[in-house]
Design an enzyme around this catalytic site. Structure first.
Site, mmCIF file in Angstrom:
data_model
loop_
_atom_site.group_PDB
_atom_site.id
_atom_site.type_symbol
_atom_site.label_atom_id
_atom_site.label_comp_id
_atom_site.label_asym_id
_atom_site.label_seq_id
_atom_site.Cartn_x
_atom_site.Cartn_y
_atom_site.Cartn_z
ATOM 1 N N CYS A 52 -6.931 34.630 -3.740
ATOM 2 C CA CYS A 52 -6.342 33.408 -4.303
ATOM 3 C C CYS A 52 -5.605 33.733 -5.603
ATOM 4 O O CYS A 52 -4.574 34.374 -5.589
ATOM 5 C CB CYS A 52 -7.426 32.339 -4.482
ATOM 6 S SG CYS A 52 -6.765 30.683 -4.776
ATOM 7 N N HIS B 102 -10.653 32.197 0.853
ATOM 8 C CA HIS B 102 -11.797 32.679 0.068
ATOM 9 C C HIS B 102 -12.952 33.209 0.922
ATOM 10 O O HIS B 102 -13.894 32.457 1.199
ATOM 11 C CB HIS B 102 -12.322 31.540 -0.804
ATOM 12 C CG HIS B 102 -11.410 31.177 -1.919
ATOM 13 N ND1 HIS B 102 -11.515 31.718 -3.178
ATOM 14 C CD2 HIS B 102 -10.349 30.335 -1.958
ATOM 15 C CE1 HIS B 102 -10.565 31.222 -3.963
ATOM 16 N NE2 HIS B 102 -9.843 30.380 -3.245
ATOM 17 N N GLU C 176 -15.306 35.051 -0.072
ATOM 18 C CA GLU C 176 -16.545 35.097 -0.870
ATOM 19 C C GLU C 176 -17.309 33.781 -0.814
ATOM 20 O O GLU C 176 -18.476 33.731 -1.185
ATOM 21 C CB GLU C 176 -16.230 35.503 -2.322
ATOM 22 C CG GLU C 176 -15.727 34.396 -3.231
ATOM 23 C CD GLU C 176 -14.254 34.048 -3.025
ATOM 24 O OE1 GLU C 176 -13.678 34.417 -1.983
ATOM 25 O OE2 GLU C 176 -13.684 33.373 -3.912
#
Lengths: 225, 83
Positions: free
Chosen positions: A87, A196, A198
């Protein structure tokens, strides 16, 4: 020895904690790095996390790109250090010209925040080796300036050399050219991804655990190196 | 004191969603015949003393790397005052 993967916190980073947690989940040793440091210390790979570094002032990632630690990161990345920009981290990598193109405002002008399907297009990078080409994964996406753009010739070259890492499936969330969600450099050590992974490492807190593969990929790469 | 103005615009081929939004508002507020709005940035920089060659060079470098991203933007550097 357990590989050490650093995460750089800039003023305004949001997802540094989740990135550190994902590295830990994968079995590597997470190391918190600070934007004001002049050195990367003894890390084997680096994640540039999501967020709004320097409030997204000027352009997203434009000021972070000149922070002291980037003066150490840029030459190290060019020398082969594995780097994943997620990002805002992807925006920093483009601003630093470690990756081609740029991320601009979403074509529909709205901030987008949803779970997004991606198709993995390359598993020859340091960060995607644990995926199958063609595999679809579900991870969150959240951005206002995630529209990937580059000149036609650059896009053609990215496609030709297999450097499109992942593409949006089931609707393009931000107008990115050719549905591109992530790209890599020629050597495959530097990866930028707008969604994302994560945030998708455990079904308890994410829409899936599909994102963990980015972090196990780098662990396996470093262990076998 | 010296004054320099740096203006930065998205390249013509790059979609400008902010400009589009402003265009829509102008139209809605009764301005007839608007065909395009592009939004850019203007930096007004003041410096103590005259601009010697090395400062001009550094300024141009920083306009190209920090103030503008040449991948998506064009820019101009205009010295308004040099004293």
């Amino acid at each position: 020895m357990t590989p050490r993967v650093g995460v750089i916190t800039f003023p305004g980073s949001l997802d540094d904690r989740d990135a550190l947690r994902a590295i830990d989940y994968a079995g590597a040793d997470p190391v918190a790095l600070w934007h004001g440091d002049d050195s990367l210390g003894a890390v084997d790979a680096v994640v540039l996390p999501g967020g709004f570094s320097y409030g997204d002032y000027l352009r997203c990632g434009a000021i972070a790109r000149f922070s002291p630690i980037m003066a150490a990161l840029i030459p190290a990345a060019k020398d082969g250090l594995p780097v994943l920009g997620i990002c805002n981290g992807f925006q920093v990598l483009c601003e630093a010209h470690l990756l081609p193109g740029a991320l601009t405002r979403n074509d529909h002008r709205h901030f987008v925040c949803r779970d997004q399907r991606l198709r993995i297009e390359s598993n020859t990078t340091a960060w995607t080796a644990d995926y199958q080409v063609g595999e679809e994964i579900l991870v969150p996406i959240k951005n206002g300036e995630g529209c990937y753009i580059a000149e036609e010739s650059v896009l053609d070259e990215l496609e030709r050399s297999g450097r499109v890492l992942a593409r949006y499936v089931g609707g393009n969330p931000n107008g990115s050219y050719r549905d591109i969600a992530g790209i890599t450099n020629e050597a495959g050590n530097i990866v930028g991804l707008m969604p994302h992974p994560e945030h998708a490492i455990d079904d308890l807190t994410g829409p899936s655990s599909d994102g963990l593969g980015f972090f196990t990929s780098i662990l396996h790469r470093l262990v076998s190196a | 004191m010296s004054r320099v103005v740096v203006e930065v615009m998205l390249k013509p081929e790059i979609l400008d969603p902010q400009g589009r939004a402003v265009e829509g508002a102008l139209d809605r507020l009764g301005l007839v015949g608007v065909t395009s709005v592009r939004q850019g940035k203007r930096f007004e920089i003041e410096l103590a003393g005259p601009l010697d060659a090395s400062r001009r060079e550094r300024l141009n470098e920083l306009a190209e790397t920090l103030l503008a991203n040449p991948v998506i933007e064009n820019f101009t550097v205009h010295v308004v005052e040099d004293a």
